[in-house]
Every structure is written in structure tokens, then in C-alpha cells.
Design an enzyme around this catalytic site. Structure first.
Site, PDB file in Angstrom:
ATOM      1  CG  ASN A  97      -1.531   1.271   1.575  1.00 17.83           C
ATOM      2  OD1 ASN A  97      -2.508   1.663   0.967  1.00 17.83           O
ATOM      3  ND2 ASN A  97      -0.955   1.984   2.541  1.00 17.83           N
ATOM      4  CB  SER A 150      -4.145   5.630  -7.785  1.00 17.00           C
ATOM      5  OG  SER A 150      -4.865   6.833  -7.921  1.00 17.00           O
ATOM      6  CE1 TYR A 170       0.382   8.474  -6.037  1.00 16.48           C
ATOM      7  CE2 TYR A 170      -1.375   9.123  -7.538  1.00 16.48           C
ATOM      8  CZ  TYR A 170      -0.952   8.470  -6.391  1.00 16.48           C
ATOM      9  OH  TYR A 170      -1.869   7.810  -5.596  1.00 16.48           O
ATOM     10  CE  LYS A 174      -0.203   4.905  -6.517  1.00 18.34           C
ATOM     11  NZ  LYS A 174       0.034   3.900  -5.487  1.00 18.34           N
ATOM     12  CB  VAL A 203      -8.836   8.344   0.274  1.00 15.86           C
ATOM     13  CG1 VAL A 203      -9.186   7.828   1.661  1.00 15.86           C
ATOM     14  CG2 VAL A 203      -9.243   7.323  -0.790  1.00 15.86           C
TER      15      VAL A 203
HETATM   16  N1  NAP Z   1      -5.199   9.469  -0.514  1.00 21.37           N
HETATM   17  C1  NAP Z   1      -5.712   9.310  -1.695  1.00 21.37           C
HETATM   18  O1  NAP Z   1      -6.615  10.054  -2.118  1.00 21.37           O
HETATM   19  C2  NAP Z   1      -5.263   8.182  -2.576  1.00 21.37           C
HETATM   20  C3  NAP Z   1      -5.948   7.971  -3.776  1.00 21.37           C
HETATM   21  C4  NAP Z   1      -5.554   6.922  -4.606  1.00 21.37           C
HETATM   22  C5  NAP Z   1      -4.511   6.099  -4.244  1.00 21.37           C
HETATM   23  N2  NAP Z   1      -3.851   6.340  -3.072  1.00 21.37           N
HETATM   24  C6  NAP Z   1      -2.765   5.423  -2.752  1.00 21.37           C
HETATM   25  O2  NAP Z   1      -3.052   4.800  -1.506  1.00 21.37           O
HETATM   26  C7  NAP Z   1      -1.828   4.490  -0.836  1.00 21.37           C
HETATM   27  C8  NAP Z   1      -1.884   5.090   0.555  1.00 21.37           C
HETATM   28  O3  NAP Z   1      -2.083   6.483   0.421  1.00 21.37           O
HETATM   29  P1  NAP Z   1      -2.324   7.445   1.672  1.00 21.37           P
HETATM   30  O4  NAP Z   1      -2.995   8.659   1.145  1.00 21.37           O
HETATM   31  O5  NAP Z   1      -2.920   6.685   2.778  1.00 21.37           O
HETATM   32  O6  NAP Z   1      -0.802   7.836   2.016  1.00 21.37           O
HETATM   33  P2  NAP Z   1      -0.182   8.604   3.241  1.00 21.37           P
HETATM   34  O7  NAP Z   1      -1.222   9.006   4.246  1.00 21.37           O
HETATM   35  O8  NAP Z   1       0.679   9.668   2.647  1.00 21.37           O
HETATM   36  O9  NAP Z   1       0.744   7.468   3.915  1.00 21.37           O
HETATM   37  C9  NAP Z   1       1.780   6.893   3.180  1.00 21.37           C
HETATM   38  C10 NAP Z   1       2.242   5.654   3.906  1.00 21.37           C
HETATM   39  O10 NAP Z   1       3.239   5.004   3.123  1.00 21.37           O
HETATM   40  C11 NAP Z   1       4.423   4.799   3.921  1.00 21.37           C
HETATM   41  N3  NAP Z   1       5.603   4.885   3.071  1.00 21.37           N
HETATM   42  C12 NAP Z   1       5.907   5.848   2.156  1.00 21.37           C
HETATM   43  N4  NAP Z   1       7.080   5.585   1.584  1.00 21.37           N
HETATM   44  C13 NAP Z   1       7.533   4.422   2.129  1.00 21.37           C
HETATM   45  C14 NAP Z   1       8.695   3.637   1.953  1.00 21.37           C
HETATM   46  N5  NAP Z   1       9.659   3.998   1.088  1.00 21.37           N
HETATM   47  N6  NAP Z   1       8.842   2.518   2.685  1.00 21.37           N
HETATM   48  C15 NAP Z   1       7.891   2.144   3.591  1.00 21.37           C
HETATM   49  N7  NAP Z   1       6.760   2.850   3.803  1.00 21.37           N
HETATM   50  C16 NAP Z   1       6.601   3.973   3.082  1.00 21.37           C
HETATM   51  C17 NAP Z   1       4.387   5.934   4.948  1.00 21.37           C
HETATM   52  O11 NAP Z   1       5.219   5.609   6.065  1.00 21.37           O
HETATM   53  P3  NAP Z   1       5.661   6.771   7.115  1.00 21.37           P
HETATM   54  O12 NAP Z   1       4.422   7.069   7.946  1.00 21.37           O
HETATM   55  O13 NAP Z   1       6.740   6.171   7.916  1.00 21.37           O
HETATM   56  O14 NAP Z   1       6.064   7.943   6.304  1.00 21.37           O
HETATM   57  C18 NAP Z   1       2.893   5.974   5.260  1.00 21.37           C
HETATM   58  O15 NAP Z   1       2.563   4.940   6.159  1.00 21.37           O
HETATM   59  C19 NAP Z   1      -0.700   5.051  -1.711  1.00 21.37           C
HETATM   60  O16 NAP Z   1      -0.205   4.028  -2.539  1.00 21.37           O
HETATM   61  C20 NAP Z   1      -1.414   6.094  -2.537  1.00 21.37           C
HETATM   62  O17 NAP Z   1      -0.757   6.362  -3.748  1.00 21.37           O
HETATM   63  C21 NAP Z   1      -4.199   7.355  -2.231  1.00 21.37           C
END
Ligand code: NAP
Length: 263
Positions: A97, A150, A170, A174, A203
């Protein structure tokens, strides 16, 4: 016969969730723990990750542990997956994730920006999937992998009616990881390993919170359900894909996007 409702239990299982300490990943961790699984969370740097994950374990009465390891670091991932398998395992499922973005106009993007995004969103997903896939294949164990891609795998997001959200690394990462999902599914079907992508729409997480409110209002206003999702609204699809109810699902990309892609 009395109807018993519909339940999915992960009691006795061990699910690895990368980025499971924050945002969508945190919701996945809670949902898996609530369904009875032991959870192992991989994170990069958040100082409160261990505490956050221990709290989930306590809340749901399962073993839950955070492991600090960058998903793009192959040695760390191989060592950590093997450690998790011994401490909380055997590992039965993965939610790959963790993901990051760089928002800049194309002409300002650098090779460093490319590596920053692709190292996590594409290579990182591959790295963790390979480490766990190898374990399963060696001991002839079936398993299920869910990759957080995504809806951006399919579209270019917008900031208003005329302008794109400038994050081409980005969106293309994806698209790449959605195709990687199909490739892994094809290679590993013979081993009983299913691989699917769950593709969220907008989200409410740290990733979207830093965006201008005007942009978020525009994005929410132009999709059928008219709002951003809460992280918990992503969990039903992940639970289904990890469970045996999805035994005929592999190589798919499942959009949980409030209807965004119908336009
Ligand atoms: N939010 C949205 O609207 C949305 C929409 C579509 C897809 N997504 C996808 O959903 C996933 C989660 O998104 P989110 O919005 O929940 O992200 P987020 O709140 O920014 O959290 C990112 C998470 O990924 C971890 N991470 C980042 N780089 C890493 C690495 N190199 N090694 C290990 N862990 C790492 C971070 O760890 P730390 O806490 O230690 O930094 C954190 O736990 C992502 O793949 C994102 O692209 C999100």
C-alpha cells in the site's frame, strides 16, 4: 436452517501491510485486525508508528507489530519479511500500500523526483511482493496480494475545469503498478497466488490534506458521489480480495472511486 449473516474471518492469519500506520493503510490494518488477523506494518519514518500499531493490536486482541523498513531497500525487505514470518507468521497475505507523489509541472521534474516516486510506487511494491511470493512458492503455500494502485492509473487528475494536477510521475507509476499486478498474477497463478489491484479515488488522508481546499472542493464536486472517501471505505474491497471468497479473482483492478471513472 437459520440465516447466519455473512462474515469473513482472518483468525489465525498474518497480513503484512506496507504504510499501514497512516491513512488508507491504517484503515487496512484496523480492518484486518478486526477480522482477526495478526498484522505486520512496514513504515519508513513516522516516529509514532510502533505506538499506533501496538494500539491496534491491543484494541482487537491480535499480535500487531511495526517494522521500520523502506520498501525500496531489497536487503531490508528480504530480512524483515523473513523476521515477520517467524515472529507473527506464517504470512498469509500482503497489502502493498505504501505510495508517494511529487507534484510539480513536467518541465521542473528531475530524475531524483522520478526515482523518489517509482522506487516506492513500483519497485517497492515489486520488492515486497517478490519477498513474500518467494516464501510462498518455496513452501507451496497459497496466498493473496492486494496492491494499492489508484484511479490515477487511468486518468490525469484535475485542479479545476481546465488544468491538470501536475504529477505525471505519480499517475504513470500507478499505471505501471496496475500492469505489474497483471504480470505477477499471470506468473504466479500456477502457484495458487492471486494478485489484484485496489484503486482508490480521492480519500481523506495526509496525501490529499496538503492540497488547496479549492482544489479538493473542485475534485469532490465533479464526481458522482460528490465527496472524498474516508479511508475505512477502502477496506471492504481489500478484505474481499484477501479472502477465499475471491478465489476466482486475479489480475483485476478494482476501482473504489465514488464513480469518478464513469465520466
Ligand atoms: N489518498 C488518496 O486520495 C489516494 C488515492 C488513490 C490512491 N492512493 C494510494 O493509496 C496508498 C496510501 O495512500 P495514503 O494517502 O494513505 O498515504 P499517506 O497518508 O501519505 O501514507 C503513506 C504511507 O506510506 C508509507 N511509506 C511511504 N514511503 C515508504 C517507503 N519507502 N517505505 C515504507 N513505507 C513507506 C508511509 O510511512 P511513514 O508514515 O513512515 O512515512 C505511510 O505509512 C498510496 O499508494 C497512494 O498512492 C491514495
Amino acid at each position: 436452517m437459520t440465516a447466519a449473516g455473512f462474515t469473513i474471518s482472518f483468525v489465525g492469519q498474518c497480513i503484512v501491510i506496507t504504510g499501514g500506520n497512516r491513512g488508507i493503510g491504517h484503515a487496512f490494518s484496523c480492518a484486518m485486525a478486526k477480522a482477526g488477523a495478526n498484522i505486520a506494518v512496514l513504515y519508513r519514518s513516522s516516529p509514532d508508528a510502533e505506538e499506533v500499531v501496538a494500539k491496534i493490536g491491543k484494541q482487537f486482541g491480535v499480535n500487531a507489530k511495526a517494522y521500520k523498513c523502506d520498501v525500496s531497500d531489497t536487503k531490508c525487505i528480504n530480512d524483515t519479511i523473513s523476521k515477520i514470518d517467524k515472529e507473527l507468521g506464517p504470512i498469509t497475505g500482503l497489502i502493498a500500500n505504501a505510495g508517494v507523489s511529487v507534484v510539480k509541472p513536467a518541465l521542473e521534474l528531475t530524475q531524483e523526483d522520478f526515482n523518489k516516486v517509482y522506487d516506492v510506487n513500483v519497485f517497492g511494491v515489486f520488492n515486497v511482493s517478490r519477498a513474500i511470493g518467494q516464501l510462498w512458492i518455496e513452501r507451496k503455500q497459497k496466498g493473496s496480494i492486494v496492491i494499492t494502485s489508484s484511479m490515477s492509473s487511468q486518468i490525469i487528475n484535475k485542479t479545476d475545469s481546465k488544468n491538470p494536477l501536475t504529477q505525471i510521475f505519480y499517475n504513470s507509476s500507478k499505471a505501471a503498478v496496475s500492469n505489474l499486478t497483471k504480470g505477477l498474477a499471470a506468473e504466479w497463478a500456477q502457484h495458487g497466488i492471486r494478485v489484484n489491484a485496489l484503486s482508490p479515488g480521492y480519500v481523506n488522508t495526509d496525501q490529499t490534506a496538503h492540497m488547496d481546499k479549492k482544489i479538493r472542493d473542485f475534485q469532490a464536486g465533479q464526481l458522482p458521489l460528490g465527496r472524498f472517501a474516508q479511508p475505512e471505505e477502502m477496506t471492504g474491497q481489500a478484505i474481499l480480495l484477501l479472502s477465499d471468497h475471491a478465489s476466482y479473482m486475479t489480475g483485476g483492478e478494482y476501482f473504489v472511486d465514488g464513480g469518478q471513472l464513469v465520466y
